[in-house]
Write an enzyme that holds these catalytic residues in place. Structure first.
Site, mmCIF file in Angstrom:
data_model
loop_
_atom_site.group_PDB
_atom_site.id
_atom_site.type_symbol
_atom_site.label_atom_id
_atom_site.label_comp_id
_atom_site.label_asym_id
_atom_site.label_seq_id
_atom_site.Cartn_x
_atom_site.Cartn_y
_atom_site.Cartn_z
ATOM 1 N N GLY A 96 0.807 -1.218 0.000
ATOM 2 C CA GLY A 96 0.000 0.000 0.000
ATOM 3 C C GLY A 96 0.832 1.256 0.000
ATOM 4 C CB SER A 136 3.625 -3.492 -3.184
ATOM 5 O OG SER A 136 3.720 -2.188 -3.703
#
Length: 541
Positions: free
Chosen positions: A119, A205
């Site tokens: 995120g 990520s």
């Protein structure tokens, strides 16, 4: 709730049956105290103990973040953020875990998979729908989903914070949160039937970056034995490369002095004035969700809508403090830092279509500018390798080159690493059906339905096919086997060997429901060119 009562260090908990036979889920188990007000910018603290049995039938709060960064109608909303039941309230009381526990038979201890969400360091939580890991857990793995402080609350560095700290350091609070969670696992997971000596950490990520931070930190040594790095983009290299620069990434690991300077300037620009530490701790959290006074125009992926995000984007995270990180520990190409740790790492073939693009019809600039950017990042000869005749072609090439660059960084940092057992590398090329699939392809985060075992009918508003269910089954077989043994191979699967230069940099390609070990995706000239560009940049450093 009529399952087994588990005694944790701080109190008793009971879970609920999941929608997968034999898997129990414990939602929102507290592992730390509220990080707000007096605990802001401090190392995580233990929670208060509770009396009686705590029913873990609902998710705990997400850590403070923009409550709706991907509003209705966008690609991200329709894919992941549409289900309100997976998006609980936001607060600073986010030190909780969700645990997926399969049936424990014959008293044997099960391996642990500690998952760290992504995120961009500003969003996300352990309760995201794509982490509903029931199918992965059903293959004999206890999955523990953790949370960490987001935005500048995870990274602020000020002299007063260093002065009040017992180790004389400050910053890196998000990393400390994840270390704290791993320590909780060591103290408590045996009560859930887990083996504390078989812990794999994983993340995607920004979560992948956190996994690499744990690999780099002396404080995390001994808390895990394996790691899965999904879409870490830079591989094991510290150099962000051309891709990182476009995304607004500065050189990692500034000194404390450099980080303090960045933090002070960031506060001044985002708030429009100097703000003291006392004021920052006294502020209500809603103050951090207000728009910044001066927006950070350098941000490449998501514009900062709040002070919380804006400050984080200016500060840039990890600090070389001599405690959480030191000069030797941050180099993952130094085999001593990852020796004895089994590693899987990889990414998707179209990382940037969902990260940088709105959609295929809204190209943000002219063909000439796109060509100039490509040449500026990769040199004049790149134009002979990627089509650039039209704006549409150049845009697709611009996005594709980033993903191709990322794969080569993974292969080089694995294949050239001098560690005794080199990492296993993969490329996720499986394209989900629908939603302009020709443009988005195997997009950033699209692998999570498959690697987490969270694919279920109707999810992401897609008509899933037989090959999609098969792809999830294959990947979770590899993942669960790796989590159990440190080796992803088993008799029913295609053989996966570690990535080594002498073998031509082999990697596993997941595509169209199948897994195949290859050394090229079919674009040998592109791969060789990008590989040489990366190697030259590393030599120049």
């Amino acid at each position: 709730m009529n399952g087994e009562v588990i005694q944790t260090r701080y109190g008793k908990v009971i879970g609920i049956p999941s929608d997968t036979q034999g898997v129990t889920v414990f939602k929102g188990v507290p592992i730390g105290a509220d990080t707000g007000k007096e605990n802001r910018f401090r190392a995580p603290q233990p929670p208060e103990s509770w009396e009686g049995i705590r029913g873990c039938d609902h998710y705990g709060d997400r850590f403070l973040q923009n409550p709706d960064p991907n509003c209705q109608g966008t690609f991200w909303y329709s894919e992941f953020n549409y289900a309100s039941e997976y998006r609980p309230s936001i607060s600073e009381n986010g030190l909780v875990v969700n645990i997926y526990q399969p049936e424990v038979q014959d008293g044997r201890k099960l391996p642990i998979y500690v998952w760290i969400h992504g995120g961009a360091g500003n969003y996300g939580s352990a309760s995201d729908i794509k982490f509903d890991a029931t199918k992965l857990a059903a293959k004999g793995v206890i999955v523990v989903l953790v949370q960490y402080r987001l935005g500048f609350l995870g990274w602020l560095t000020l002299p007063e914070l260093c002065e009040e700290n017992e180790h004389g350091v400050c910053g890196n609070y998000a990393v400390l949160d994840n270390i704290f969670a791993l320590q909780w696992v060591q103290e408590n997971i045996e009560a859930f039937g887990g083996d504390k000596n078989k812990v794999t950490i994983g993340g995607q990520s920004a979560g992948a970056m956190q996994v690499m931070n744990l690999l780099r930190s002396p404080l995390a040594k001994g808390l895990f034995q394996r790691a899965i790095i999904q879409s870490g983009l830079t591989g094991l290299l510290n150099d962000p490369g051309a891709m990182g620069k476009v995304l607004g990434m500065r050189e990692p690991f500034p000194t404390v002095e450099e980080a303090v300077s960045l933090s002070k300037e960031a506060i001044r620009e985002s708030f429009g004035r100097d703000v003291t530490l006392k004021e920052l701790r006294e502020m209500e959290m809603e103050e951090f969700l207000k728009p910044p006074v001066a927006k950070n125009v350098e941000k490449g992926v998501m514009q900062s809508a709040t002070i919380l995000e804006d400050l984080a984007d200016r500060i840039q995270g990890t600090v070389l403090d001599g405690y959480v990180f030191n000069e030797e520990s941050i180099d993952l190409m130094n085999q001593r830092n990852i020796e004895g740790i089994d590693i899987i790492m990889g990414g998707t073939t179209d990382e940037m279509t969902s990260l940088m693009a709105v959609n295929s019809t809204e190209i943000p600039t002219s063909n000439e500018i796109l060509i100039t950017k490509l040449k500026g990042m990769y040199g004049e000869d790149i134009l002979s390798l990627y089509p650039t005749s039209t704006k549409e072609e150049s845009y697709a090439s611009f996005l594709r080159a980033f993903s191709d660059d990322g794969l080569q960084r993974l292969l080089l940092s694995a294949g050239l690493n001098q560690v005794a057992k080199k990492p296993y590398v993969y490329s996720f090329a499986h394209v989900a059906p629908g939603k302009n699939e020709d443009f988005y392809g195997a997009y950033h985060s699209g692998d999570l339905w498959f690697t987490m075992g969270s694919l279920k009918p109707g999810r992401a508003h897609r008509e899933w096919r037989e090959q999609d269910w098969g792809m999830m089954d294959v990947i979770t077989d590899y993942w669960s086997r790796f989590i159990k043994t440190g080796n992803p191979n088993k008799e029913s699967l295609s053989e996966w060997i570690p990535c080594d230069e002498k073998d031509g940099y082999p990697f596993m390609q997941f595509k169209s429901g199948q897994a195949n070990l290859i050394t090229t995706s079919g674009e040998e000239k592109r791969e060789k060119y990008l590989r040489n560009i990366i190697l030259e940049s590393l030599i120049l450093k």
